[in-house]
Design a protein around this motif. Structure first.
Motif, mmCIF file in Angstrom:
data_model
loop_
_atom_site.group_PDB
_atom_site.id
_atom_site.type_symbol
_atom_site.label_atom_id
_atom_site.label_comp_id
_atom_site.label_asym_id
_atom_site.label_seq_id
_atom_site.Cartn_x
_atom_site.Cartn_y
_atom_site.Cartn_z
ATOM 1 N N ASP A 107 -33.957 47.897 38.982
ATOM 2 C CA ASP A 107 -33.746 46.917 37.914
ATOM 3 C C ASP A 107 -33.587 45.499 38.455
ATOM 4 O OD1 ASP A 107 -33.806 48.930 35.991
ATOM 5 O OD2 ASP A 107 -31.653 49.303 36.181
ATOM 6 N N ALA A 108 -33.340 45.379 39.745
ATOM 7 C CA ALA A 108 -33.124 44.061 40.347
ATOM 8 C C ALA A 108 -34.415 43.523 40.956
ATOM 9 C CB ALA A 108 -32.041 44.154 41.418
ATOM 10 N N LYS A 109 -34.427 42.222 41.191
ATOM 11 C CA LYS A 109 -35.523 41.609 41.938
ATOM 12 C C LYS A 109 -35.140 41.664 43.412
ATOM 13 C CE LYS A 109 -35.441 37.793 39.433
ATOM 14 N NZ LYS A 109 -35.809 36.444 38.896
ATOM 15 N N HIS A 161 -33.950 30.307 48.957
ATOM 16 C CA HIS A 161 -35.003 29.959 47.994
ATOM 17 C C HIS A 161 -35.062 30.918 46.804
ATOM 18 C CE1 HIS A 161 -36.903 26.657 50.171
ATOM 19 N NE2 HIS A 161 -36.705 27.338 51.282
ATOM 20 N N HIS A 162 -34.264 31.994 46.838
ATOM 21 C CA HIS A 162 -34.289 32.974 45.738
ATOM 22 C C HIS A 162 -32.877 33.429 45.400
ATOM 23 C CE1 HIS A 162 -38.201 33.164 47.805
ATOM 24 N NE2 HIS A 162 -38.690 33.289 46.582
ATOM 25 N N PRO A 163 -32.065 32.543 44.856
ATOM 26 C CA PRO A 163 -30.674 32.893 44.553
ATOM 27 C C PRO A 163 -30.525 33.985 43.505
ATOM 28 C CG PRO A 163 -31.258 30.763 43.591
ATOM 29 C CD PRO A 163 -32.384 31.147 44.493
ATOM 30 N N ASP A 164 -31.571 34.215 42.708
ATOM 31 C CA ASP A 164 -31.498 35.248 41.677
ATOM 32 C C ASP A 164 -32.054 36.592 42.163
ATOM 33 O OD1 ASP A 164 -34.015 34.049 41.846
ATOM 34 O OD2 ASP A 164 -34.528 34.547 39.768
ATOM 35 N N TYR A 165 -32.394 36.692 43.443
ATOM 36 C CA TYR A 165 -32.881 37.941 44.027
ATOM 37 C C TYR A 165 -31.776 38.606 44.842
ATOM 38 C CZ TYR A 165 -37.892 37.216 43.058
ATOM 39 O OH TYR A 165 -39.117 37.068 42.451
ATOM 40 N N HIS A 216 -23.526 34.594 52.066
ATOM 41 C CA HIS A 216 -24.395 34.460 50.895
ATOM 42 C C HIS A 216 -24.146 35.613 49.931
ATOM 43 C CE1 HIS A 216 -27.027 31.115 52.177
ATOM 44 N NE2 HIS A 216 -26.834 31.580 53.406
ATOM 45 N N GLN A 217 -23.910 35.276 48.690
ATOM 46 C CA GLN A 217 -23.607 36.295 47.689
ATOM 47 C C GLN A 217 -24.776 37.238 47.426
ATOM 48 O OE1 GLN A 217 -20.699 36.798 46.140
ATOM 49 N NE2 GLN A 217 -19.656 35.144 47.185
ATOM 50 N N ASN A 218 -25.998 36.797 47.673
ATOM 51 C CA ASN A 218 -27.162 37.619 47.317
ATOM 52 C C ASN A 218 -27.778 38.319 48.522
ATOM 53 O OD1 ASN A 218 -28.031 35.110 48.317
ATOM 54 N ND2 ASN A 218 -29.996 35.253 47.252
ATOM 55 N N ILE A 219 -27.082 38.359 49.662
ATOM 56 C CA ILE A 219 -27.560 39.115 50.823
ATOM 57 C C ILE A 219 -26.747 40.391 50.957
ATOM 58 C CG2 ILE A 219 -27.763 39.149 53.332
ATOM 59 C CD1 ILE A 219 -28.404 36.224 53.304
ATOM 60 N N ARG A 220 -27.430 41.507 51.060
ATOM 61 C CA ARG A 220 -26.790 42.810 51.231
ATOM 62 C C ARG A 220 -27.186 43.369 52.590
ATOM 63 N NH1 ARG A 220 -24.537 40.818 47.773
ATOM 64 N NH2 ARG A 220 -24.267 41.443 45.606
ATOM 65 N N ILE A 221 -26.195 43.646 53.434
ATOM 66 C CA ILE A 221 -26.445 44.190 54.764
ATOM 67 C C ILE A 221 -26.021 45.648 54.764
ATOM 68 C CG2 ILE A 221 -26.001 43.921 57.225
ATOM 69 C CD1 ILE A 221 -25.158 41.037 56.638
ATOM 70 N N ALA A 222 -26.935 46.545 55.136
ATOM 71 C CA ALA A 222 -26.655 47.973 55.027
ATOM 72 C C ALA A 222 -27.405 48.732 56.114
ATOM 73 C CB ALA A 222 -27.057 48.486 53.642
ATOM 74 N N THR A 223 -27.057 50.003 56.268
ATOM 75 C CA THR A 223 -27.770 50.864 57.207
ATOM 76 C C THR A 223 -28.765 51.721 56.441
ATOM 77 O OG1 THR A 223 -27.548 52.606 58.875
ATOM 78 C CG2 THR A 223 -25.944 52.630 57.091
#
Length: 445
Positions: free
Chosen positions: A148-150, A177-181, A205-212
């Motif tokens: 559902d997300a970009k 450059h893509h705060p809504d992604y 950054h609120q829109n960066i997800r770091i995961a394994t």
């Protein structure tokens, strides 16, 4: 205090048989209690002096042996507290580290409960683990993206627990450059260093997800690509097992939830193309799998998966990566020369200048000091490919006036700021070390 009480206090203290507390509040002296209380006061006094000296040392300057700033095997390590809970819930890193150089840290993989053994995917895809584990290892949450997300995806598939500054700049530039992604950085390592300044800069950054990204989970699936990964044909008899795994995973991740995939050496300098389905190309007649976007379950997903798994060639460079898209597009749209076409069904094939404005033979131009004044990008450029295969050993030097200097300062400001800070600290340590050696030599002579 009355006069008689004061005289009693002075008498007790003069004879050394009482402490101030007993003399002030008691009419008689207890030598044992006075002695114990005096030792307690002395202990507190010593502790206070030690604490004061420590504070003075910290504020007076950093020391390379103090643990605040250290240099280990040529890498700068800096401790600095940061509240990740204030920005987001994961990863919950207690502190931060930094290595501004182009260092590809192949660290010991900490979470080895899956994929272990001579036949495991880690043994096949991860280079020999020669370095120590990351400082203060912090376990990453499992990769989880929503259809559902970009989404924008970056994958690190060599089991490294750290990124160099250039890779981190790619991730941050996409987020800027893509705060809504949702920008996903998925690592096959299960941990990162709890003192890694590069990871910290990204995590702000609120829109960066770091995961394994757990390949074992992908292997357990029932799809064609899952079965192919489980059979490990991609790893047998080849020196490119890691590259083969990367080609397969980027296809699987994008096709499972939909989104955009970008290489970790792709810096974004403008918003990505707006269409739902597109693919970049290195040259007019050559498609790329370093930058592409597809919706979930798109026809290209099915065709590309079939092409990869049924026509896999383990020792042909590019055959299982960009070659997959190239062959599928030619076959589906009956195209002989891709140079003559901009579209295949609903798939937009972008101009080379969109993501590859500079030919790989000119990669050194990107790092030439002062070179930014003589270069301007085409108007349709949204990404700059750094050609990491050739430029891996070229570090980012803030302030040198190169193309990468100017571009990173504008498009990945937090990583750029961290790099500048670490370089200043590194220079400070080097000057201090030089002065120490000079003084030592003078004393010896």
């Amino acid at each position: 205090m009355d006069l008689s009480r004061l005289r009693w206090y002075m008498l007790c203290c003069r004879c050394g048989s009482c402490c101030g507390r007993d003399c002030l509040y008691l009419r008689s002296c207890d030598p044992f209690r006075c002695l114990m209380f005096s030792r307690t006061l002395a202990g507190f006094f010593v502790a206070a002096v030690v604490l004061m000296l420590l504070v003075i040392k910290i504020f007076a300057g950093f020391d390379e042996n103090s643990g605040t700033i250290t240099e280990i095997d040529g890498r700068i390590m800096i401790s600095r507290t940061f509240d990740f809970e204030r920005t987001r819930t994961h990863p919950n890193l207690p502190a931060v580290v930094a290595d501004y150089e182009d260092h590809f840290a192949i660290d010991v993989v900490m979470g080895v409960e899956g994929g272990v053994g001579e036949a495991g995917w880690r043994a096949a895809a991860c280079p020999t683990q020669a370095e120590a584990p990351p400082a203060f290892p912090v376990r990453l949450p499992k990769f989880n993206a929503s259809s559902d997300a970009k989404n924008i995806f970056f994958l690190e598939t060599s089991c490294a627990s750290a990124l160099n500054a250039k890779m981190a700049c790619a991730v941050e530039s996409a987020a800027v450059h893509h705060p809504d992604y949702q920008v996903h950085l998925a690592l096959t390592s299960t941990h990162v260093g709890g003192t890694d300044a590069i990871i910290q800069a990204l995590a702000t950054h609120q829109n960066i997800r770091i995961a394994t990204l757990d390949v074992d989970d992908a292997i357990q699936g029932t799809g064609k690509l899952n079965r192919w990964l489980r059979e490990m044909e991609w790893a047998r008899g080849t020196d490119w097992a890691g590259i083969n795994l990367s080609d397969a995973l980027r296809l699987g991740v994008v096709c499972s939830v939909g989104g955009t995939y970008l290489d970790l050496d792709m810096w974004i300098v403008a918003p990505l193309p707006a269409s739902d389905t597109w693919i970049g190309r290195e040259k007019w007649d050559q498609l790329s799998n370093g930058a592409f976007r597809m919706p979930k379950d798109h026809w290209l997903c099915k065709e590309a998966t079939t092409e990869l798994t049924e026509h896999f060639k383990k020792n042909v460079w590019g055959h299982n990566g960009p070659g997959v898209f190239q062959r599928v597009v030619k076959n589906i749209c009956n195209i002989h020369n891709i140079s003559d076409y901009r579209q295949c069904k609903d798939l937009d094939m972008l101009e080379p200048s969109t993501f590859y404005p500079l030919h790989w033979k000119r990669w050194e131009d990107l790092f030439m000091a002062g070179g930014s004044n003589a270069w301007s990008w085409p108007q349709n450029t949204v990404g700059i490919h750094l050609w990491n295969k050739f430029s891996r050993g070229a570090p980012l030097h803030p302030g040198d006036g190169s193309i990468v200097d100017r571009t990173s300062k504008k498009n990945c400001p937090k990583v750029y700021s961290a790099v500048r800070q670490i370089r200043k600290l590194r220079d400070h340590l080097q000057r201090k070390k030089t002065r120490h050696l000079s003084t030592k030599h003078s004393h010896e002579t």
